[in-house]
Design an enzyme around this catalytic site. Sequence first.
Site, mmCIF file in Angstrom:
data_model
loop_
_atom_site.group_PDB
_atom_site.id
_atom_site.type_symbol
_atom_site.label_atom_id
_atom_site.label_comp_id
_atom_site.label_asym_id
_atom_site.label_seq_id
_atom_site.Cartn_x
_atom_site.Cartn_y
_atom_site.Cartn_z
ATOM 1 N N CYS A 48 0.814 -1.225 0.000
ATOM 2 C CA CYS A 48 0.000 0.000 0.000
ATOM 3 C C CYS A 48 0.849 1.277 0.000
ATOM 4 C CB CYS A 48 -0.924 -0.002 1.205
ATOM 5 S SG CYS A 48 -1.788 -1.554 1.393
ATOM 6 N N HIS A 56 -3.242 6.656 2.684
ATOM 7 C CA HIS A 56 -3.725 5.363 2.199
ATOM 8 C C HIS A 56 -5.122 5.119 2.777
ATOM 9 C CE1 HIS A 56 -4.197 1.254 1.333
ATOM 10 N NE2 HIS A 56 -3.822 0.796 2.510
ATOM 11 N N ASN A 100 -10.161 -0.615 0.124
ATOM 12 C CA ASN A 100 -8.705 -0.477 0.185
ATOM 13 C C ASN A 100 -8.120 -1.046 -1.109
ATOM 14 O OD1 ASN A 100 -5.978 -0.970 0.594
ATOM 15 N ND2 ASN A 100 -6.215 -1.731 2.686
HETATM 16 O O1 UT7 Z 1 -3.680 -1.894 3.608
HETATM 17 C C1 UT7 Z 1 -3.576 -2.694 4.739
HETATM 18 C C2 UT7 Z 1 -3.988 -1.942 5.896
HETATM 19 N N1 UT7 Z 1 -5.057 -2.617 6.573
HETATM 20 C C3 UT7 Z 1 -5.670 -2.021 7.550
HETATM 21 O O2 UT7 Z 1 -5.391 -0.904 7.860
HETATM 22 C C4 UT7 Z 1 -6.705 -2.798 8.353
HETATM 23 C C5 UT7 Z 1 -6.643 -2.382 9.796
HETATM 24 N N2 UT7 Z 1 -7.598 -3.129 10.627
HETATM 25 C C6 UT7 Z 1 -8.916 -2.864 10.618
HETATM 26 O O3 UT7 Z 1 -9.355 -1.990 9.894
HETATM 27 C C7 UT7 Z 1 -9.821 -3.633 11.536
HETATM 28 O O4 UT7 Z 1 -9.034 -4.420 12.425
HETATM 29 C C8 UT7 Z 1 -10.816 -4.560 10.780
HETATM 30 C C9 UT7 Z 1 -11.871 -3.708 10.113
HETATM 31 C C10 UT7 Z 1 -10.072 -5.377 9.746
HETATM 32 C C11 UT7 Z 1 -11.497 -5.525 11.777
HETATM 33 O O5 UT7 Z 1 -12.166 -4.784 12.795
HETATM 34 P P1 UT7 Z 1 -12.022 -5.260 14.306
HETATM 35 O O6 UT7 Z 1 -12.875 -4.365 15.108
HETATM 36 O O7 UT7 Z 1 -10.558 -5.308 14.637
HETATM 37 O O8 UT7 Z 1 -12.694 -6.701 14.277
HETATM 38 P P2 UT7 Z 1 -12.092 -8.092 14.763
HETATM 39 O O9 UT7 Z 1 -11.110 -8.605 13.788
HETATM 40 O O10 UT7 Z 1 -11.681 -7.998 16.198
HETATM 41 O O11 UT7 Z 1 -13.372 -8.997 14.720
HETATM 42 C C12 UT7 Z 1 -14.489 -8.778 15.631
HETATM 43 C C13 UT7 Z 1 -15.563 -9.798 15.317
HETATM 44 C C14 UT7 Z 1 -15.044 -11.242 15.276
HETATM 45 O O12 UT7 Z 1 -16.060 -12.078 15.800
HETATM 46 P P3 UT7 Z 1 -15.942 -12.653 17.294
HETATM 47 O O13 UT7 Z 1 -14.666 -13.410 17.328
HETATM 48 O O14 UT7 Z 1 -15.917 -11.434 18.180
HETATM 49 O O15 UT7 Z 1 -17.174 -13.470 17.423
HETATM 50 C C15 UT7 Z 1 -14.921 -11.508 13.807
HETATM 51 O O16 UT7 Z 1 -15.064 -12.886 13.477
HETATM 52 O O17 UT7 Z 1 -16.116 -9.528 14.039
HETATM 53 C C16 UT7 Z 1 -16.085 -10.727 13.255
HETATM 54 N N3 UT7 Z 1 -15.886 -10.335 11.863
HETATM 55 C C17 UT7 Z 1 -16.899 -10.033 11.040
HETATM 56 N N4 UT7 Z 1 -18.220 -10.040 11.206
HETATM 57 C C18 UT7 Z 1 -18.980 -9.691 10.169
HETATM 58 C C19 UT7 Z 1 -14.708 -10.166 11.205
HETATM 59 N N5 UT7 Z 1 -14.954 -9.769 9.931
HETATM 60 C C20 UT7 Z 1 -16.307 -9.694 9.820
HETATM 61 C C21 UT7 Z 1 -17.143 -9.338 8.764
HETATM 62 N N6 UT7 Z 1 -18.471 -9.339 8.977
HETATM 63 N N7 UT7 Z 1 -16.686 -8.972 7.532
#
Ligand code: UT7
Length: 317
Positions: A114, A240, A270
């Site tokens: 990125c 980004h 992204n």
């Molecule tokens: O260019 C590369 C740069 N990338 C980034 O900058 C990404 C940076 N990270 C983020 O933006 C965030 O961490 C995410 C948006 C990717 C994820 O958000 P989060 O608040 O950190 O969620 P999480 O990974 O902690 O997941 C929370 C819950 C989980 O369920 P449980 O374990 O709490 O039951 C996941 O399984 O949300 C669930 N989950 C989803 N649910 C519905 C993860 N992805 C999804 C989804 N839809 N797409």
Amino acid sequence: MTGLKIIATGGALPSRVVTNDDLSKIVDTSDEWIYPRTGIHSRYFCGENESTTDLAIKAASQALERANIDKEQIGCVVVATLSAEFACPSTACLIQEALGLPTDIAALDINAACTGFIYGTEVARGFLSANGKKYALVIGVEKLSKILDMTDRTTCVLFGDGAGAAVYEADDTMYYSIQGACGAKDILVPGINEADGKSYVSMNGKNVFKFAVSAIPRVINGIFEKSEKTMDDVDWVVCHQANSRIIDHVVKKYKAPTEKFYKNMDRFGNTSAASVPLALNELCESGKVKSGDSVMLVGFGGGLTEAGVLLSYAPKA
Ligand code: UT7
């Protein structure tokens, strides 16, 4: 010659819009989950007949037309991508051929995920310094849809396809840049889908988020240290476009006006190396950025990598 200024930009998007609601029919997700966490409502995915090369050529040719220069004066072609159609020939060489650009200049692809477009800007500056030519064409392009695991809801909802391009002119007025890299294999890498054995993007979202909110201020402060400027001296910041919340965090940290930090991930997701030039192109097309404005570009992502550049926008026409 010590620096560059932006004289024109271009962009290209595939034909297929994929909304969060569309994705909710494929994986267990929803707009209610995706939008508040990321700021993304929809993204573009290439159709079967749309390639990274096609997108890159479209964006590059738009930027060149808008630059209003003799294309014989282009001094290098640099393409940032992690999803090139071919390892060889490079996307840059295919652009050179398609657009009839000079054959006595360098044309190459680079991969800094990125951060690629911003690394690419610095690579282009190096070529112009070495060959004494006046203009550089730099493109960021991705077809990430081909390396997304569409059964993994933690990644497939985040990314999109597209291309952005800029024509830079060698310039002595204002140019400050900074780069960083730190090998980390565990938080943002191709992963393996056990069902088909193929390699796909995989990410530890929480750790990447933490990296992002430290990397952006590190880059911005690094540029301020070199330039002895402050946020008040910067007209526009194009980061980004990974996640709206990451940008909000930075806006708050600098107590900056929200409008100074351009955002378009709501419609594009992204797009990795394409994200900064696509956002820059939209900002320029909006007419909000005026000739002589200062623009800071900030990238961070896989590698891990981070980089920034502060330069002027000065279209010729
Ligand atoms: O260019 C590369 C740069 N990338 C980034 O900058 C990404 C940076 N990270 C983020 O933006 C965030 O961490 C995410 C948006 C990717 C994820 O958000 P989060 O608040 O950190 O969620 P999480 O990974 O902690 O997941 C929370 C819950 C989980 O369920 P449980 O374990 O709490 O039951 C996941 O399984 O949300 C669930 N989950 C989803 N649910 C519905 C993860 N992805 C999804 C989804 N839809 N797409």
